[in-house]
Scaffold this active site. Structure first.
Site, PDB file in Angstrom:
ATOM      1  N   TRP A 130       0.844  -1.182  -0.085  1.00 47.20           N
ATOM      2  CA  TRP A 130       0.078   0.185  -0.165  1.00 47.20           C
ATOM      3  C   TRP A 130       0.829   1.085   0.071  1.00 47.20           C
ATOM      4  O   TRP A 130       1.859   1.242   0.933  1.00 47.20           O
ATOM      5  CB  TRP A 130      -1.005   0.073   1.319  1.00 47.20           C
ATOM      6  N   ASP A 211      -0.791  -5.861   8.996  1.00 46.72           N
ATOM      7  CA  ASP A 211      -1.768  -4.697   8.818  1.00 46.72           C
ATOM      8  C   ASP A 211      -3.111  -5.539   8.380  1.00 46.72           C
ATOM      9  O   ASP A 211      -3.187  -6.467   7.294  1.00 46.72           O
ATOM     10  CB  ASP A 211      -1.155  -3.874   7.571  1.00 46.72           C
ATOM     11  N   LYS A 246     -13.259  -0.044   6.727  1.00 45.96           N
ATOM     12  CA  LYS A 246     -13.979  -0.681   5.741  1.00 45.96           C
ATOM     13  C   LYS A 246     -15.164  -1.803   6.423  1.00 45.96           C
ATOM     14  O   LYS A 246     -16.168  -1.792   5.749  1.00 45.96           O
ATOM     15  CB  LYS A 246     -12.910  -1.689   4.807  1.00 45.96           C
TER      16      LYS A 246
END
Ligand code: LMR
Length: 398
Positions: A130, A211, A246
């Protein structure tokens, strides 16, 4: 003083939203930032979240500061969500969890903790990872290096190359892993591969730094946390940064958590005191609203059931879109077999286009994705599939 500061380019991911909003083409499609959208192109507040918010509004009678670690009840609940009930590391009192301002906050606080504990440590990140991992972790002063992960030719993990690199990592360094729904590739480790990563971590003495931003978006809440649960069972020290942006749709509320697994409970107590000193110096204490909502949901069987159903709907919609996109793309062109998109998980996949092709899609068709051709499938709509597929076909042919 500030005249020395140059104008910086827009953020490679967030900048796309601004460009998309300014685009007046009615056919525009937003496959940029990872935000879940429904088939009407909206990101509604989840019903379980709205119900918890209504309850909170009735119950909250003070805006006084909360605990610096956040709500203790929420911390216990999110630890169970991440690690499962009765995880041996939790039962042994080795895990400490704090609320953080989103997953970004968790990653940065973890980096600051590492910096205090071992400033010479290197964090190894996957190639690719990311985009925001680099400044988030690097700006804490830690050195970053890469290990091979995604093979763009085969559209899968180059696991032998990854293992080979992990076998050379010195003891005390950290390896950043994505729990599920790898961002940006969508290619996830299998259970066997997680086991092998655990073996190498034990052998070499590196510390997994995981993560977990998409728990529930890959295969389900349990399956998506297989890696963190396993590593926390087999290794003495593990770091887990969690985002609720999310899976609870709480993006702007900045709800996240950082769980650190320590060697024993007395190291955990010392570690927690360090974490709280890090956060006090950074932002004092985390925002309360998002965590309060999660606290309410996870302590209500009814709201938990409703939330999980909504999460299942989101996950199934993304898998359906993945399949439909493959069908549309493979039906109208033979140049590239896009079936890998259906094998990948979570919000993102790479289309495998070069930067010029990506810019052409943006300029000529108002289809937005990051420059590396990462698409957010969660931003796609069934009524846009043909438009997107035709556009990609013409780009490939030009
Ligand atoms: C993304 O990768 O698009 C999301 O995680 C949003 C962000 O902050 O970059």
């Amino acid at each position: 003083m500030f005249s020395s500061l140059p104008l910086l380019p827009a953020d490679p991911i967030l900048g796309l939203s601004v460009a998309y909003q300014q685009d007046t083409n009615p056919a525009k499609v937003d496959l940029g930032v990872g935000i879940y959208k429904n088939d009407a192109g909206e990101t509604p507040v989840m019903a379980a979240v709205a119900a918890a918010e209504a309850l909170r509004l009735r119950q909250e009678n003070s805006k006084a500061y909360t605990h610096p670690a956040g709500y203790p009840g929420a911390n216990a609940a999110v630890t169970r969500l991440a690690f499962g009930n009765n995880h041996p590391a939790a039962d042994a009192g080795r895990i400490r969890t704090i609320q953080t301002p989103g997953g970004c906050g968790a990653l940065r606080v973890a980096a600051e903790l590492i910096q205090r504990a071992r400033p010479s440590a290197t964090i190894w990140v996957s190639t690719p990872t990311w985009a925001n991992h680099i400044p988030l972790l690097g700006n804490a002063g830690l050195q970053l290096r890469e290990y091979p992960y995604y093979d763009y030719q085969s559209h899968s993990i180059d696991f032998p190359a990854m293992l080979d690199a992990l076998r050379k990592i010195p003891a005390g360094d950290l390896v950043l892993l994505h729990a599920a729904c790898h961002n940006p590739s969508g290619a996830d480790l299998s259970r066997e591969q997680w086991q092998q990563v655990a073996d190498v971590a034990l052998e070499r003495g590196f510390i997994p730094f995981i993560d977990m931003a998409y728990q529930g978006f890959g295969e389900g809440l349990e399956a998506d946390s297989y890696g963190p649960r396993l590593l926390a069972e087999r290794l003495p020290e593990v770091i887990l940064a969690v985002s609720f942006s999310k899976n609870f749709g709480l993006y702007r509320e900045r709800a996240g958590a950082l769980s650190v697994v320590f060697r024993d409970s007395s190291e955990a107590d010392a570690g927690l005191s360090q974490l709280l000193s890090v956060t006090r110096a950074l932002y004092s204490m985390p925002p309360a609203h998002g965590s309060a909502i999660i606290d309410i949901i996870l302590h209500s069987d009814e709201l938990t059931r409703q939330w999980q159903e909504e999460l299942d709907t989101m996950r199934n919609r993304i898998s359906g879109l993945r399949q439909n996109l493959v069908t549309s793309l493979n039906a109208i062109q033979q140049q590239v077999d896009f079936s890998f998109i259906a094998r990948e998980r979570g919000m993102f996949s790479f289309l495998g286009l070069n930067r010029d092709q990506v810019l052409q899609l943006r300029r000529d068709y108002s289809i937005y994705m990051t420059d590396n051709s990462r698409i957010s499938i969660a931003g796609l709509r069934n009524d846009k599939l043909d438009y997107v597929a035709q556009a990609i076909k013409s780009i490939l042919a030009s």
